[in-house]
Design an enzyme around this catalytic site. Structure first.
Site, PDB file in Angstrom:
ATOM      1  N   TYR A  24       0.656  -1.076   0.094  1.00 44.71           N
ATOM      2  CA  TYR A  24      -0.159  -0.228   0.138  1.00 44.71           C
ATOM      3  C   TYR A  24       1.201   0.814   0.198  1.00 44.71           C
ATOM      4  O   TYR A  24       0.553   2.361  -0.731  1.00 44.71           O
ATOM      5  CB  TYR A  24      -0.989  -0.530   1.161  1.00 44.71           C
ATOM      6  CG  TYR A  24      -1.744   1.047   1.330  1.00 44.71           C
ATOM      7  CD1 TYR A  24      -2.446   1.429   0.190  1.00 44.71           C
ATOM      8  CD2 TYR A  24      -1.908   2.045   1.967  1.00 44.71           C
ATOM      9  CE1 TYR A  24      -3.785   2.966   0.181  1.00 44.71           C
ATOM     10  CE2 TYR A  24      -2.248   3.602   2.623  1.00 44.71           C
ATOM     11  CZ  TYR A  24      -3.252   3.775   1.659  1.00 44.71           C
ATOM     12  OH  TYR A  24      -3.812   4.723   1.450  1.00 44.71           O
ATOM     13  N   SER A 106      -2.373  13.176   8.901  1.00 48.04           N
ATOM     14  CA  SER A 106      -3.055  13.415   7.566  1.00 48.04           C
ATOM     15  C   SER A 106      -4.420  12.883   7.577  1.00 48.04           C
ATOM     16  O   SER A 106      -5.221  12.886   9.256  1.00 48.04           O
ATOM     17  CB  SER A 106      -2.728  11.716   6.883  1.00 48.04           C
ATOM     18  OG  SER A 106      -3.891  11.622   6.408  1.00 48.04           O
ATOM     19  N   GLN A 127      -3.133  18.463   7.374  1.00 49.47           N
ATOM     20  CA  GLN A 127      -3.676  17.868   5.930  1.00 49.47           C
ATOM     21  C   GLN A 127      -4.598  17.590   5.961  1.00 49.47           C
ATOM     22  O   GLN A 127      -5.554  16.574   6.339  1.00 49.47           O
ATOM     23  CB  GLN A 127      -2.939  16.780   5.201  1.00 49.47           C
ATOM     24  CG  GLN A 127      -3.397  16.700   3.798  1.00 49.47           C
ATOM     25  CD  GLN A 127      -4.088  15.698   3.658  1.00 49.47           C
ATOM     26  OE1 GLN A 127      -4.848  14.095   4.758  1.00 49.47           O
ATOM     27  NE2 GLN A 127      -5.335  15.650   2.489  1.00 49.47           N
ATOM     28  N   TYR A 129      -8.643  16.897   3.190  1.00 47.14           N
ATOM     29  CA  TYR A 129      -9.324  17.100   1.716  1.00 47.14           C
ATOM     30  C   TYR A 129     -10.353  17.695   1.815  1.00 47.14           C
ATOM     31  O   TYR A 129     -11.139  18.401   2.292  1.00 47.14           O
ATOM     32  CB  TYR A 129      -9.476  15.644   1.488  1.00 47.14           C
ATOM     33  CG  TYR A 129      -8.323  15.013   1.366  1.00 47.14           C
ATOM     34  CD1 TYR A 129      -7.837  14.521  -0.366  1.00 47.14           C
ATOM     35  CD2 TYR A 129      -8.359  13.615   2.192  1.00 47.14           C
ATOM     36  CE1 TYR A 129      -6.446  13.648  -0.052  1.00 47.14           C
ATOM     37  CE2 TYR A 129      -7.442  12.629   1.959  1.00 47.14           C
ATOM     38  CZ  TYR A 129      -6.553  12.752   0.997  1.00 47.14           C
ATOM     39  OH  TYR A 129      -5.609  11.609   1.173  1.00 47.14           O
ATOM     40  N   THR A 155      -5.032  18.897   0.090  1.00 45.61           N
ATOM     41  CA  THR A 155      -4.740  18.438  -1.229  1.00 45.61           C
ATOM     42  C   THR A 155      -5.619  18.900  -1.835  1.00 45.61           C
ATOM     43  O   THR A 155      -7.110  18.035  -1.324  1.00 45.61           O
ATOM     44  CB  THR A 155      -4.458  16.674  -0.417  1.00 45.61           C
ATOM     45  OG1 THR A 155      -3.171  17.101   0.790  1.00 45.61           O
ATOM     46  CG2 THR A 155      -4.264  15.820  -1.552  1.00 45.61           C
ATOM     47  N   ARG A 164      -5.384   2.346  -7.905  1.00 46.98           N
ATOM     48  CA  ARG A 164      -3.502   1.492  -7.730  1.00 46.98           C
ATOM     49  C   ARG A 164      -3.878  -0.293  -7.405  1.00 46.98           C
ATOM     50  O   ARG A 164      -4.242  -0.503  -6.305  1.00 46.98           O
ATOM     51  CB  ARG A 164      -4.333   1.717  -6.526  1.00 46.98           C
ATOM     52  CG  ARG A 164      -3.704   3.248  -6.221  1.00 46.98           C
ATOM     53  CD  ARG A 164      -3.659   3.963  -4.581  1.00 46.98           C
ATOM     54  NE  ARG A 164      -3.826   5.086  -4.762  1.00 46.98           N
ATOM     55  CZ  ARG A 164      -4.153   6.420  -4.105  1.00 46.98           C
ATOM     56  NH1 ARG A 164      -4.549   5.581  -2.276  1.00 46.98           N
ATOM     57  NH2 ARG A 164      -4.489   7.181  -3.920  1.00 46.98           N
ATOM     58  N   LYS A 251      -1.694  21.713  -1.982  1.00 41.77           N
ATOM     59  CA  LYS A 251      -0.527  20.670  -2.309  1.00 41.77           C
ATOM     60  C   LYS A 251      -1.612  20.047  -3.413  1.00 41.77           C
ATOM     61  O   LYS A 251      -2.347  19.039  -3.587  1.00 41.77           O
ATOM     62  CB  LYS A 251      -0.882  19.222  -1.283  1.00 41.77           C
ATOM     63  CG  LYS A 251       0.001  18.056  -1.171  1.00 41.77           C
ATOM     64  CD  LYS A 251       0.502  17.012  -0.002  1.00 41.77           C
ATOM     65  CE  LYS A 251       0.935  15.947  -0.764  1.00 41.77           C
ATOM     66  NZ  LYS A 251       1.123  15.134  -1.210  1.00 41.77           N
ATOM     67  N   HIS A 275       1.336  13.739  -6.081  1.00 38.78           N
ATOM     68  CA  HIS A 275       0.465  12.234  -5.061  1.00 38.78           C
ATOM     69  C   HIS A 275       1.898  11.072  -4.709  1.00 38.78           C
ATOM     70  O   HIS A 275       1.225  10.239  -4.694  1.00 38.78           O
ATOM     71  CB  HIS A 275      -0.751  11.910  -4.597  1.00 38.78           C
ATOM     72  CG  HIS A 275      -1.805  11.587  -3.902  1.00 38.78           C
ATOM     73  ND1 HIS A 275      -2.503  12.773  -3.584  1.00 38.78           N
ATOM     74  CD2 HIS A 275      -1.616  10.851  -2.676  1.00 38.78           C
ATOM     75  CE1 HIS A 275      -2.545  12.757  -2.561  1.00 38.78           C
ATOM     76  NE2 HIS A 275      -2.553  11.364  -2.475  1.00 38.78           N
ATOM     77  N   ARG A 278       0.802   7.756  -7.038  1.00 39.81           N
ATOM     78  CA  ARG A 278      -0.523   7.192  -6.413  1.00 39.81           C
ATOM     79  C   ARG A 278      -1.388   7.961  -7.018  1.00 39.81           C
ATOM     80  O   ARG A 278      -3.181   6.848  -6.888  1.00 39.81           O
ATOM     81  CB  ARG A 278      -0.274   7.373  -5.411  1.00 39.81           C
ATOM     82  CG  ARG A 278       0.723   7.060  -4.591  1.00 39.81           C
ATOM     83  CD  ARG A 278       0.725   7.058  -3.454  1.00 39.81           C
ATOM     84  NE  ARG A 278      -0.447   6.400  -2.364  1.00 39.81           N
ATOM     85  CZ  ARG A 278      -0.351   5.480  -1.911  1.00 39.81           C
ATOM     86  NH1 ARG A 278       0.446   4.546  -2.388  1.00 39.81           N
ATOM     87  NH2 ARG A 278      -1.233   5.231  -1.425  1.00 39.81           N
TER      88      ARG A 278
END
Length: 381
Positions: A24, A106, A127, A129, A155, A164, A251, A275, A278
């Site tokens: 991961y 995060s 951080q 989103y 982000t 992924r 970001k 990222h 990713r």
């Protein structure tokens, strides 16, 4: 296993972690071309060696967002860090604080804001989103403020989750993922005892606090994935800029025009980032994208960079390409998985030593003296 270089921690982490967790953090999107290019493009940049420059006085210290950093490095926001070591976010934050660099928590950390912030003696970064659930966003911002967070890292390159493929093969997702993860944990007893058992709870602390009930890996994949907002625009960030009175960093910038938009928006900084390879496979590596962005906005806001940085030499390269500072992601998680807080401290010490050697042999006595002149202009460039 002997750890003599910052890059040794990857192999150490692979030996210790269940495959679903190692792959991961190690993997990227699609065929992982960008993941590889991030490292290859950066390591291919030649430093310009200079000698007889009297380098007896050397300083790695720098200023960023009214903070003094021991070196131009911060730990990047990495989801599920608390699955890589017992209460991993706390351990990583302590290591960063001890070495005089920022730690970024995060949104999808295991340890919540309220657990990490009191564990360190310097302000941390947070951080966030853009999610459809604006109530969660406001709640997270209010809690970050209350905890003394100084810098908000926003982000913007995840309006949708990246594909992924490696995760489906490793057991993080895909058919029979849950029983596969259990079997893998059973074959890694050291991790299962230290993190799997003693590191509980394994929920997403920031989200659980908001929702009022425990969350886990399925929520990470489900709730979070369903809440990414593809309708995001600069206008959606305006209320956050008004609400947040500290430094705000955008970001996920790879294009000079987006960097200029960040300046117009009033951002205090940007992170040149794909990222870590990713999200969208096939985009430019951060090292290739950075120079044009620096040409467009240098001096108008702080420029940070991530993706592909594994060594102190890479940090110097990114500074020479136009960054003011860098973020370390995978590198610190490998070290955390291998040896906990002590591993992250040692990694940062190795990064510092590698930077010092590079600066002495390129004739840069301070971070401000690292520039494009520190690099070799290749034939045909």
């Amino acid at each position: 296993m002997i750890i003599s270089a910052s890059t040794d921690y990857r192999a150490a982490a692979q030996r210790k972690l269940p495959p679903f967790l190692f792959h991961y953090i190690d993997g990227g999107a699609y065929a992982e071309y960008t993941l590889r290019r991030n490292v290859e493009d950066l390591s291919a940049i030649a430093l310009r060696q200079r000698v007889l420059k009297n380098m007896s006085e050397l300083s790695l210290e720098t200023r960023l967002f009214d903070e003094t950093l021991a070196m131009p490095v911060a730990l990047a926001p990495v989801g599920l860090t608390g699955m890589y070591a017992r209460r991993g976010e706390v351990q990583a934050a302590r290591a960063a604080a001890a070495k005089g660099v920022p730690f970024t928590l995060s949104t999808v950390s295991v340890c919540p804001i309220e657990e990490v912030a009191p564990a360190i003696d310097r302000p941390m970064w947070f951080q966030l989103y853009v999610l459809k659930d604006r109530g969660f966003m406001r709640n997270a911002l209010e809690r970050a403020k209350a905890a003394g967070v100084t810098t908000l890292v926003f982000t913007v390159d995840m309006p949708v989750p990246g594909a992924r493929y490696r995760d489906a093969h490793s057991g993080m997702s895909g058919p029979y993922a849950a029983p596969r993860r259990i079997l893998q944990a059973m074959t890694h007893p050291a991790w299962a005892w230290d993190v799997g058992l003693l590191g509980k709870p394994h929920d997403l602390g920031n989200i659980s606090t908001y929702r009022g009930n425990p969350t886990g890996l399925e929520d990470y994949i489900g709730w979070l994935g369903a809440n990414f907002d593809p309708s995001i625009s600069w206008k959606d960030l305006e209320w956050i800029r008004e609400f947040w009175n500290g430094p705000m960093v955008i970001k996920g910038i790879l294009d000079p025009e987006d960097a200029k938009d960040a300046v117009k928006f009033g951002a205090d900084g940007i992170v040149v980032s794909n990222h870590g390879g990713r999200q969208l496979d096939g985009v430019l590596s951060s090292a290739r994208a950075l120079p044009a962005i620096a040409d467009a906005v240098k001096g108008e806001l702080a420029i940070l960079a991530d993706s592909g940085i594994r060594t102190g030499l890479d940090v110097v390269r990114m500074i020479a390409l136009g960054a003011d500072s860098v973020l370390l992601g995978r590198a610190f998680v490998y070290a955390l998985a291998a040896a906990g807080e002590a591993g992250v401290r040692n990694l940062l010490e190795l990064i510092e030593k590698e930077m010092r050697v590079a600066m002495v042999l390129t004739g840069a006595k301070s971070i401000g003296e690292i520039s494009a002149d520190s690099l070799v202009r290749e034939l045909g460039a």
